[in-house]
Enzyme design. Sequence first.
Site, PDB file in Angstrom:
ATOM      1  N   ASN A   9       0.866  -1.180   0.000  1.00 17.43           N
ATOM      2  CA  ASN A   9       0.000   0.000   0.000  1.00 17.43           C
ATOM      3  C   ASN A   9       0.904   1.232   0.000  1.00 17.43           C
ATOM      4  O   ASN A   9       1.488   1.567   1.027  1.00 17.43           O
ATOM      5  CB  ASN A   9      -0.891  -0.010   1.253  1.00 17.43           C
ATOM      6  CG  ASN A   9      -1.706   1.260   1.402  1.00 17.43           C
ATOM      7  OD1 ASN A   9      -1.814   2.051   0.460  1.00 17.43           O
ATOM      8  ND2 ASN A   9      -2.289   1.463   2.581  1.00 17.43           N
ATOM      9  N   LYS A  11       0.047   4.251  -0.323  1.00 17.07           N
ATOM     10  CA  LYS A  11      -0.632   5.455   0.212  1.00 17.07           C
ATOM     11  C   LYS A  11      -0.374   6.647  -0.722  1.00 17.07           C
ATOM     12  O   LYS A  11      -0.297   6.449  -1.940  1.00 17.07           O
ATOM     13  CB  LYS A  11      -0.171   5.733   1.636  1.00 17.07           C
ATOM     14  CG  LYS A  11      -0.209   4.497   2.517  1.00 17.07           C
ATOM     15  CD  LYS A  11      -0.041   4.813   3.971  1.00 17.07           C
ATOM     16  CE  LYS A  11       0.110   3.525   4.754  1.00 17.07           C
ATOM     17  NZ  LYS A  11      -0.033   3.684   6.163  1.00 17.07           N
ATOM     18  N   HIS A  93      -9.553   1.057   4.790  1.00 18.74           N
ATOM     19  CA  HIS A  93      -8.284   1.261   5.520  1.00 18.74           C
ATOM     20  C   HIS A  93      -8.555   2.193   6.701  1.00 18.74           C
ATOM     21  O   HIS A  93      -9.356   3.125   6.602  1.00 18.74           O
ATOM     22  CB  HIS A  93      -7.239   1.863   4.583  1.00 18.74           C
ATOM     23  CG  HIS A  93      -5.857   1.854   5.170  1.00 18.74           C
ATOM     24  ND1 HIS A  93      -5.465   2.773   6.111  1.00 18.74           N
ATOM     25  CD2 HIS A  93      -4.812   1.030   4.970  1.00 18.74           C
ATOM     26  CE1 HIS A  93      -4.207   2.497   6.462  1.00 18.74           C
ATOM     27  NE2 HIS A  93      -3.787   1.457   5.782  1.00 18.74           N
ATOM     28  N   GLU A  95      -6.985   4.551   7.877  1.00 20.70           N
ATOM     29  CA  GLU A  95      -6.758   5.982   7.609  1.00 20.70           C
ATOM     30  C   GLU A  95      -7.997   6.597   6.957  1.00 20.70           C
ATOM     31  O   GLU A  95      -8.327   7.759   7.212  1.00 20.70           O
ATOM     32  CB  GLU A  95      -5.503   6.163   6.738  1.00 20.70           C
ATOM     33  CG  GLU A  95      -4.240   5.887   7.547  1.00 20.70           C
ATOM     34  CD  GLU A  95      -3.014   5.503   6.727  1.00 20.70           C
ATOM     35  OE1 GLU A  95      -3.048   5.618   5.482  1.00 20.70           O
ATOM     36  OE2 GLU A  95      -2.015   5.079   7.348  1.00 20.70           O
ATOM     37  N   GLU A 163      -5.458  -5.215  10.546  1.00 19.23           N
ATOM     38  CA  GLU A 163      -4.500  -4.140  10.749  1.00 19.23           C
ATOM     39  C   GLU A 163      -4.818  -3.401  12.050  1.00 19.23           C
ATOM     40  O   GLU A 163      -5.670  -2.494  12.056  1.00 19.23           O
ATOM     41  CB  GLU A 163      -4.578  -3.138   9.589  1.00 19.23           C
ATOM     42  CG  GLU A 163      -4.227  -3.721   8.249  1.00 19.23           C
ATOM     43  CD  GLU A 163      -3.640  -2.672   7.323  1.00 19.23           C
ATOM     44  OE1 GLU A 163      -2.540  -2.868   6.837  1.00 19.23           O
ATOM     45  OE2 GLU A 163      -4.284  -1.621   7.123  1.00 19.23           O
ATOM     46  N   GLY A 169       2.259   2.212  10.725  1.00 20.32           N
ATOM     47  CA  GLY A 169       3.227   3.304  10.584  1.00 20.32           C
ATOM     48  C   GLY A 169       3.913   3.700  11.884  1.00 20.32           C
ATOM     49  O   GLY A 169       4.564   4.741  11.955  1.00 20.32           O
ATOM     50  N   SER A 208       3.249  -2.165  10.406  1.00 15.10           N
ATOM     51  CA  SER A 208       4.695  -2.165  10.669  1.00 15.10           C
ATOM     52  C   SER A 208       5.370  -3.499  10.347  1.00 15.10           C
ATOM     53  O   SER A 208       6.306  -3.909  11.035  1.00 15.10           O
ATOM     54  CB  SER A 208       4.971  -1.744  12.121  1.00 15.10           C
ATOM     55  OG  SER A 208       4.543  -0.412  12.331  1.00 15.10           O
TER      56      SER A 208
HETATM   57  C1  PEP Z   1      -0.877   0.129   5.961  1.00 14.88           C
HETATM   58  O1  PEP Z   1      -0.951   1.287   5.657  1.00 14.88           O
HETATM   59  O2  PEP Z   1      -1.765  -0.640   5.567  1.00 14.88           O
HETATM   60  C2  PEP Z   1       0.258  -0.334   6.741  1.00 14.88           C
HETATM   61  C3  PEP Z   1       0.226  -1.540   7.235  1.00 14.88           C
HETATM   62  O3  PEP Z   1       1.283   0.557   6.946  1.00 14.88           O
HETATM   63  P1  PEP Z   1       2.717   0.254   7.604  1.00 14.88           P
HETATM   64  O4  PEP Z   1       3.204  -1.051   7.027  1.00 14.88           O
HETATM   65  O5  PEP Z   1       3.580   1.398   7.192  1.00 14.88           O
HETATM   66  O6  PEP Z   1       2.513   0.160   9.065  1.00 14.88           O
END
Ligand code: PEP
Length: 247
Positions: A9, A11, A93, A95, A163, A169, A208
Site C-alpha cells: 500500500n 498510500k 483502511h 486511515e 491491521e 506506521g 509495521s
Molecule cells: C498500511 O498502511 O496498511 C500499513 C500496514 O502501513 P505500515 O506497514 O507502514 O505500518
Amino acid sequence: MPKKLAAGNWKMNGLRQALDEVRALHDACPDAACDIVICPPATLIRSMVKVCDDMQIEVGGQDCHENSAGAHTGDISAPMLADTGASYVILGHSERRATYGETDALVRAKTLAAWDSGLTAIVCIGETLEQREAGQTLEVVGRQLQESTPDGASPETLVIAYEPVWAIGTGKTPTLEEIGEVHGFIREALVKRFGPEAQDMRIVYGGSMNPKNARDIAGIANVDGGLVGGASLKASDFYHIVKALDG
Ligand code: PEP
C-alpha cells in the site's frame, strides 16, 4: 492453505520515477511463489499496469466509490479502476475510516461495487490501542468483519486485512501470539459465515511489517500474507517480505 499474498500500500507516495521500484522488485524475484499486488496512488495505476504487463505483479487501487459514476468530485469508481487494468482494491483502511469517517456500512457498499467490477476487495479491519487495552479487540474485529463484508464472499473476491490501528506506521506490532489469536478468530468467523471454502480465504496481517519481522509473522497460523505500507515503497525492503512469504 491459500497462496500467500504480499500486498503493498503506497498510500499518497510515488511519482512516475517510483515505477522503477516495481521493475526492481520484479528483477529481484521474477518467479515469486506468493501473489504480489501493489496499490499505488491513483495517478500511477495505469502506468503501473503497463509496466507489470509481463510480470507476476498485480496492481490495485487504495479506495473506490460505492457508485459506478456520477457527481462525486475527486472520487474514483470501481469500473474506472477495472478499466485501468487494476485487479484489487483496498477498502476500509483505518486511515480512511478515521479521516473520512468511513463506516462499516459504506465499506460494505464499496465492496459490493468492487465485486460488480470484478475486483478483489482487500477489506481492512482492526482495533485502536484504546480498544485493545480495554480488552475489546475480538469484539471490535468481529463486528467490523460482519458489517464491512457482504454475503456471498469467496476466496477469489475477498481478502481480509487485520491491521491494528496502533501498529500502522508506528514501528509497533502485536506479539506473534496476539496476531495468531486474532487471525484464528477471523478464520473461525469466516468459516461460520461463508462455509468451508473460507479456509482458503486470505487473511493478511498489516501494521509495521518489515524485512526483520516478516518471516516470524509469515509463520503464524492463519496468516496468509501481509498488507505493507512503508516497507513496500522500496523494492530492496519489499523483496525481503515477498521472500519471507514465499516460505
Ligand atoms: C498500511 O498502511 O496498511 C500499513 C500496514 O502501513 P505500515 O506497514 O507502514 O505500518
